[in-house]
Structures are given as structure tokens and as C-alpha cells.
Design a protein around this motif. Structure first.
Motif, PDB file in Angstrom:
ATOM      1  N   ASN A  26      55.872  11.631  39.097  1.00  0.00           N
ATOM      2  CA  ASN A  26      55.070  12.747  39.269  1.00  0.00           C
ATOM      3  C   ASN A  26      53.307  12.285  39.337  1.00  0.00           C
ATOM      4  OD1 ASN A  26      54.659  15.323  40.140  1.00  0.00           O
ATOM      5  ND2 ASN A  26      54.774  16.344  38.431  1.00  0.00           N
ATOM      6  N   ARG A  27      52.910  11.858  40.707  1.00  0.00           N
ATOM      7  CA  ARG A  27      51.938  11.608  41.031  1.00  0.00           C
ATOM      8  C   ARG A  27      51.122  12.329  42.339  1.00  0.00           C
ATOM      9  NH1 ARG A  27      50.800   6.564  38.921  1.00  0.00           N
ATOM     10  NH2 ARG A  27      49.278   5.875  40.943  1.00  0.00           N
ATOM     11  N   ASP A  28      49.840  12.107  42.598  1.00  0.00           N
ATOM     12  CA  ASP A  28      49.182  13.101  43.467  1.00  0.00           C
ATOM     13  C   ASP A  28      49.850  12.648  44.877  1.00  0.00           C
ATOM     14  OD1 ASP A  28      47.435  14.119  41.539  1.00  0.00           O
ATOM     15  OD2 ASP A  28      45.749  12.525  42.140  1.00  0.00           O
ATOM     16  N   SER A  29      50.512  11.514  45.072  1.00  0.00           N
ATOM     17  CA  SER A  29      50.775  11.179  46.378  1.00  0.00           C
ATOM     18  C   SER A  29      52.342  11.211  46.606  1.00  0.00           C
ATOM     19  CB  SER A  29      50.499   9.707  46.852  1.00  0.00           C
ATOM     20  OG  SER A  29      51.077   8.853  45.847  1.00  0.00           O
ATOM     21  N   LEU A  30      53.352  11.228  45.571  1.00  0.00           N
ATOM     22  CA  LEU A  30      54.744  11.249  45.452  1.00  0.00           C
ATOM     23  C   LEU A  30      55.277  11.725  44.115  1.00  0.00           C
ATOM     24  CD1 LEU A  30      57.247  10.049  46.922  1.00  0.00           C
ATOM     25  CD2 LEU A  30      56.659   7.935  45.357  1.00  0.00           C
ATOM     26  N   ALA A  31      56.203  12.418  44.193  1.00  0.00           N
ATOM     27  CA  ALA A  31      56.910  12.864  43.050  1.00  0.00           C
ATOM     28  C   ALA A  31      58.698  12.405  43.226  1.00  0.00           C
ATOM     29  CB  ALA A  31      56.878  14.356  42.870  1.00  0.00           C
ATOM     30  N   ALA A  32      59.448  12.050  42.471  1.00  0.00           N
ATOM     31  CA  ALA A  32      60.687  11.641  42.611  1.00  0.00           C
ATOM     32  C   ALA A  32      61.407  12.204  41.476  1.00  0.00           C
ATOM     33  CB  ALA A  32      60.866  10.161  42.873  1.00  0.00           C
ATOM     34  N   GLY A  33      62.682  12.722  41.399  1.00  0.00           N
ATOM     35  CA  GLY A  33      63.467  13.130  40.518  1.00  0.00           C
ATOM     36  C   GLY A  33      64.970  13.189  40.790  1.00  0.00           C
ATOM     37  N   ILE A  34      65.798  13.500  39.869  1.00  0.00           N
ATOM     38  CA  ILE A  34      67.046  13.763  40.229  1.00  0.00           C
ATOM     39  C   ILE A  34      67.686  15.154  39.745  1.00  0.00           C
ATOM     40  CG2 ILE A  34      67.956  12.946  37.558  1.00  0.00           C
ATOM     41  CD1 ILE A  34      70.082  11.515  39.471  1.00  0.00           C
ATOM     42  N   LEU A  35      68.454  15.709  40.648  1.00  0.00           N
ATOM     43  CA  LEU A  35      69.200  17.078  40.449  1.00  0.00           C
ATOM     44  C   LEU A  35      70.496  17.010  40.086  1.00  0.00           C
ATOM     45  CD1 LEU A  35      68.190  19.901  42.644  1.00  0.00           C
ATOM     46  CD2 LEU A  35      70.571  19.245  42.571  1.00  0.00           C
ATOM     47  N   VAL A  36      71.087  17.756  39.184  1.00  0.00           N
ATOM     48  CA  VAL A  36      72.538  17.980  38.731  1.00  0.00           C
ATOM     49  C   VAL A  36      72.861  19.141  38.991  1.00  0.00           C
ATOM     50  CG1 VAL A  36      74.234  17.047  37.622  1.00  0.00           C
ATOM     51  CG2 VAL A  36      72.512  15.590  37.740  1.00  0.00           C
ATOM     52  N   LEU A  37      73.849  19.432  39.991  1.00  0.00           N
ATOM     53  CA  LEU A  37      74.451  20.942  39.756  1.00  0.00           C
ATOM     54  C   LEU A  37      75.975  20.943  39.717  1.00  0.00           C
ATOM     55  CD1 LEU A  37      72.951  22.909  42.815  1.00  0.00           C
ATOM     56  CD2 LEU A  37      72.612  23.522  40.338  1.00  0.00           C
ATOM     57  N   GLN A  38      76.432  21.692  38.482  1.00  0.00           N
ATOM     58  CA  GLN A  38      77.707  21.868  38.111  1.00  0.00           C
ATOM     59  C   GLN A  38      78.499  22.746  39.341  1.00  0.00           C
ATOM     60  OE1 GLN A  38      79.438  19.799  36.371  1.00  0.00           O
ATOM     61  NE2 GLN A  38      77.165  18.848  35.762  1.00  0.00           N
ATOM     62  N   PRO A  39      79.668  22.952  39.399  1.00  0.00           N
ATOM     63  CA  PRO A  39      80.336  23.644  40.249  1.00  0.00           C
ATOM     64  C   PRO A  39      79.947  25.200  39.679  1.00  0.00           C
ATOM     65  CG  PRO A  39      81.931  22.176  39.927  1.00  0.00           C
ATOM     66  CD  PRO A  39      80.769  21.962  39.152  1.00  0.00           C
ATOM     67  N   GLY A  40      79.312  26.138  40.704  1.00  0.00           N
ATOM     68  CA  GLY A  40      79.346  27.511  40.220  1.00  0.00           C
ATOM     69  C   GLY A  40      77.723  27.729  39.761  1.00  0.00           C
ATOM     70  N   GLU A  41      77.067  26.517  39.387  1.00  0.00           N
ATOM     71  CA  GLU A  41      75.704  26.544  38.708  1.00  0.00           C
ATOM     72  C   GLU A  41      74.774  26.916  40.210  1.00  0.00           C
ATOM     73  OE1 GLU A  41      72.913  24.134  35.801  1.00  0.00           O
ATOM     74  OE2 GLU A  41      74.490  23.048  37.035  1.00  0.00           O
ATOM     75  N   GLU A  42      73.905  27.779  39.673  1.00  0.00           N
ATOM     76  CA  GLU A  42      72.824  28.259  40.783  1.00  0.00           C
ATOM     77  C   GLU A  42      71.723  27.332  40.779  1.00  0.00           C
ATOM     78  OE1 GLU A  42      70.373  32.436  42.057  1.00  0.00           O
ATOM     79  OE2 GLU A  42      71.292  32.184  39.988  1.00  0.00           O
ATOM     80  N   ASP A  43      71.193  26.972  41.912  1.00  0.00           N
ATOM     81  CA  ASP A  43      69.992  26.358  42.366  1.00  0.00           C
ATOM     82  C   ASP A  43      68.910  27.228  42.690  1.00  0.00           C
ATOM     83  OD1 ASP A  43      67.938  24.745  43.356  1.00  0.00           O
ATOM     84  OD2 ASP A  43      69.033  24.233  44.962  1.00  0.00           O
ATOM     85  N   THR A  44      68.094  27.402  41.495  1.00  0.00           N
ATOM     86  CA  THR A  44      67.148  28.453  41.742  1.00  0.00           C
ATOM     87  C   THR A  44      65.544  27.884  42.090  1.00  0.00           C
ATOM     88  OG1 THR A  44      66.473  27.844  39.367  1.00  0.00           O
ATOM     89  CG2 THR A  44      68.058  29.614  39.747  1.00  0.00           C
TER      90      THR A  44
END
Length: 106
Positions: A26-44
């Protein structure tokens, strides 16, 4: 800042938390991460202040960008412009996605 990252350690952090994502750069010029959604889980997530790229590691479902659904599958890459509404949905398997922002994750 360290140059190498072990995604498995961040996947474990997500499992032990109440969140479905973890931003590990998480820097001024770039952020990177990982997202994990289980079946039925809402992406908010809400629209972001910067452009974003998603790389699908595994899973299925759809990414709704504005009013259109795009099929999600392993090794697909998506671009979402800043301030554009979008979210993942409809996955029947665990969905793992690597994300990159063109600025900090605020």
C-alpha cells in the motif's frame, strides 16, 4: 520495503479475519492485495479512486462492471477504471483474485 511476498501467508490472514481481502502493498503509487470470496459471500466493495487490475488465480463466477457481467475463470485479467462500479458475484467455487491499484488502497 521488501521485494518478495508469500501469498499463502495472506490467504491464512484472510481465513483468520472477518475480511475477504488483504492489501499487502500500500504505497502512494501502487497497492496490491488478494481477495477471496466463498460461494454465496457478498463482495461489498465500492468504486475506487484509482484504476484497478484484477488477476483471477482460481475460481469462477462473474465480475459486474457497470451494468455488464463478465465471466470469471482462472488466468483471466480484468481492468476497471477509477470511479466505476464493480463487484464479483455468482461464484460456485472459492474465488481467489490478485488485485492492483494505480495508487494507495484508501
Amino acid at each position: 520495503m521488501k521485494p518478495d511476498y508469500d501469498l499463502n501467508s495472506y490467504l491464512e490472514k484472510i481465513k483468520k479475519s472477518n475480511s475477504y481481502f488483504h492489501t499487502f502493498i500500500n504505497r502512494d503509487s501502487l497497492a496490491a492485495g488478494i481477495l477471496v470470496l466463498q460461494p454465496g459471500e457478498e463482495d461489498t466493495q465500492e468504486p475506487h479512486d484509482t484504476d484497478e487490475v484484477y488477476y483471477v488465480i482460481s475460481g469462477d463466477g462473474f465480475l459486474k462492471i457497470k451494468d455488464k457481467d463478465y465471466p470469471v475463470s482462472k488466468d483471466k485479467l480484468f481492468f476497471v477504471g477509477k470511479d466505476v462500479e464493480h463487484f464479483f458475484h455468482g461464484n460456485s467455487k472459492e474465488l481467489k483474485v490478485l488485485y492492483f491499484f494505480g495508487g494507495p488502497d484508501s
